[in-house]
Enzyme design. Structure first.
Site, PDB file in Angstrom:
ATOM      1  N   ASP A 177      14.973  23.740-122.127  1.00  0.00           N
ATOM      2  CA  ASP A 177      13.635  22.764-120.964  1.00  0.00           C
ATOM      3  C   ASP A 177      14.175  21.938-120.769  1.00  0.00           C
ATOM      4  O   ASP A 177      15.244  20.892-121.259  1.00  0.00           O
ATOM      5  CB  ASP A 177      12.799  22.758-122.452  1.00  0.00           C
ATOM      6  CG  ASP A 177      11.219  22.016-122.151  1.00  0.00           C
ATOM      7  OD1 ASP A 177      11.507  21.872-120.844  1.00  0.00           O
ATOM      8  OD2 ASP A 177      11.097  22.151-122.514  1.00  0.00           O
ATOM      9  N   ASP A 200       7.429  31.934-124.670  1.00  0.00           N
ATOM     10  CA  ASP A 200       8.523  31.213-125.616  1.00  0.00           C
ATOM     11  C   ASP A 200       7.516  29.881-126.697  1.00  0.00           C
ATOM     12  O   ASP A 200       6.297  29.785-125.771  1.00  0.00           O
ATOM     13  CB  ASP A 200       9.363  29.823-125.236  1.00  0.00           C
ATOM     14  CG  ASP A 200       9.093  28.529-124.747  1.00  0.00           C
ATOM     15  OD1 ASP A 200       8.656  27.862-125.917  1.00  0.00           O
ATOM     16  OD2 ASP A 200       8.715  28.468-123.821  1.00  0.00           O
ATOM     17  N   CYS A 213       6.637  48.059-140.315  1.00  0.00           N
ATOM     18  CA  CYS A 213       7.907  46.460-140.204  1.00  0.00           C
ATOM     19  C   CYS A 213       9.503  47.213-140.947  1.00  0.00           C
ATOM     20  O   CYS A 213       9.169  47.780-141.657  1.00  0.00           O
ATOM     21  CB  CYS A 213       7.991  45.333-140.272  1.00  0.00           C
ATOM     22  SG  CYS A 213       9.117  44.244-139.371  1.00  0.00           S
ATOM     23  N   CYS A 248      12.131  45.721-140.648  1.00  0.00           N
ATOM     24  CA  CYS A 248      13.114  43.930-140.818  1.00  0.00           C
ATOM     25  C   CYS A 248      13.516  43.966-142.153  1.00  0.00           C
ATOM     26  O   CYS A 248      13.257  44.962-142.782  1.00  0.00           O
ATOM     27  CB  CYS A 248      12.105  42.355-140.655  1.00  0.00           C
ATOM     28  SG  CYS A 248      11.023  41.832-141.811  1.00  0.00           S
ATOM     29  N   CYS A 295      10.652  43.028-144.381  1.00  0.00           N
ATOM     30  CA  CYS A 295      10.155  44.284-145.219  1.00  0.00           C
ATOM     31  C   CYS A 295      10.276  45.475-146.068  1.00  0.00           C
ATOM     32  O   CYS A 295      10.081  45.711-146.505  1.00  0.00           O
ATOM     33  CB  CYS A 295       9.722  44.287-144.164  1.00  0.00           C
ATOM     34  SG  CYS A 295       7.886  43.073-143.079  1.00  0.00           S
ATOM     35  N   HIS A 353      11.117  37.750-140.735  1.00  0.00           N
ATOM     36  CA  HIS A 353       9.714  38.816-140.728  1.00  0.00           C
ATOM     37  C   HIS A 353       8.539  38.174-139.137  1.00  0.00           C
ATOM     38  O   HIS A 353       8.867  39.487-138.299  1.00  0.00           O
ATOM     39  CB  HIS A 353       9.165  38.400-141.664  1.00  0.00           C
ATOM     40  CG  HIS A 353       7.773  39.947-141.267  1.00  0.00           C
ATOM     41  ND1 HIS A 353       7.926  40.954-141.351  1.00  0.00           N
ATOM     42  CD2 HIS A 353       6.421  39.394-140.942  1.00  0.00           C
ATOM     43  CE1 HIS A 353       6.657  41.449-140.934  1.00  0.00           C
ATOM     44  NE2 HIS A 353       5.481  40.490-140.451  1.00  0.00           N
TER      45      HIS A 353
END
Length: 384
Positions: A95, A270, A308, A310, A313, A339
């Site tokens: 940015d 974003d 999930c 991940c 999890c 997560h």
């Protein structure tokens, strides 16, 4: 590396206005729609680069203003640019510092040539011109550089917003002159502003999109307005932008915001929300939001999200995550952030799959059903 002379974005398939495509960068091709984790000072909070790779993030963000102040863009350049300095192998978007014109309004003064900041760290004065912002981002060697723009607050008058549009266009032209098309592998995106006035949004889109940028962003949303107004203006503005170049919605990012944005034709998103909320105990799941601070999770042996895969999890119970948060253990930041970013990146990938299968409206309805209150505030069940 050789200059990128081919288009930076390849649209592949549309379902309504929702688009699936490929964003081409010096650090790899990125399937879109895509959510980009925010690493303001060269680090996505609580996570290491290998964490980001494991959650499937092909691109992250850095911030020109903050990295200029600390540790300095020239130091970063001596260490291989932001990729080398942060040991990040994927793509990076930076940015320009335009959002800081909005967020640090008590510490800046705007001039036709640029903006003067007083550092929020030590009060030192620095002057950002459109050309200087390009020079800083070249030192950072980001794959996608953003032009300097002014993000006006919600409630700004028509007269002020009109002057701001003219200023943003003037700065955009200066930036393109400082980094002409085809100069190198660093892509340059323009930013459409215009506040909450349709004619000024149209004027800004016409002026900015007439410049040969590699992609275009929509700025100046999520600055205090109601959700329905955000999505009304987003839907209107996205339709004004070229169909053959990437469209990036800056700083807007609840799950429903993202899927509604995709429905309007946006390719890139974003937001700090997934990592910030993770640190505050708010977690996003296939069943909706969970506040892990709640006492109802004190003895809950279920994974955070059974759907999930991940690390969080697969490995830990809700009871343990609640304990970590209550005990103020730093591990809570990492596990919760892992997560939430997994959820947001999977959301983008699932949206892409739905577009390619021509079932995006069904997918959008599924996500909206998880957030009914926000959907009502967004006007989703009405007409934009």
């Amino acid at each position: 590396m050789a200059a990128i002379n081919s288009p930076a974005f390849s649209p592949i398939h549309t379902d309504g206005r929702a688009r699936a495509g490929i964003l081409h960068t010096a650090h790899g091709d990125i399937p879109t729609p895509i959510f980009m984790p925010v690493g303001t000072v060269g680090s996505v909070k609580a996570l290491a680069p290998d964490d980001l790779e494991k959650v499937g993030a092909p691109i992250i963000l850095g911030n020109t203003y903050h990295l200029y102040l600390r540790p300095g863009d020239e130091l970063i350049a001596r260490h291989g640019g932001l990729h080398g300095f942060a040991s990040w192998p994927g793509a990076i978007l930076t940015d320009s510092g335009g959002f800081q014109i909005f967020s640090l309004n008590s510490l800046r003064k705007i001039f036709p040539e640029g903006v003067e900041f007083r550092s929020h760290l030590n009060g030192a004065r620095c002057f950002f011109t459109p050309q200087k912002v390009i020079d800083i981002q070249r030192n950072l060697n980001s794959d996608i550089m953003m032009v300097l723009d002014e993000c006006v607050p919600y409630g700004s008058s028509y007269e002020y917003t009109e002057k701001s549009v003219a200023l943003t266009t003037s700065w955009a032209k200066m930036a393109r002159e400082a980094w002409p098309a085809g100069s190198g592998t660093n892509l340059l995106f323009g930013i459409v502003q215009g506040g909450f006035f349709r004619d000024l949004r149209k004027r800004s889109a016409e002026e900015i999109c007439a410049i040969d940028f590699d992609g275009f962003a929509i700025g100046g949303l999520s600055v205090g307005e109601d959700k329905h107004l955000l999505h009304e203006m987003l839907d209107y503005t996205a339709e004004l932008m070229p169909k053959d170049k990437a469209r990036y919605l800056m700083g807007v990012g609840t799950p429903l915001d993202i899927v509604l944005g995709i429905n309007s034709g946006i390719d890139m998103f974003d937001c700090v929300l997934p990592t910030r909320n993770a640190r505050n105990g708010t977690l996003y799941t296939s069943l909706g939001k969970i506040n892990i601070k709640g006492s109802l999770y004190a003895e809950d042996d279920l994974p955070l999200d059974p759907a999930c895969d991940c690390y969080t999890c697969r490995t830990f119970s809700r009871a343990y995550l609640r304990h970590l948060y209550a005990a103020k253990e730093l591990l809570a930041f990492r596990l919760n952030s892992l997560h939430n970013l997994t959820y947001f990146l999977k959301l983008a990938r699932s949206a892409r799959a739905a577009i390619l299968q021509n079932r995006y409206q069904d997918f959008l309805n599924e996500i909206a059903a998880l957030y009914p209150d926000e959907a009502a505030r967004s006007g989703y069940f009405g007409q934009f």
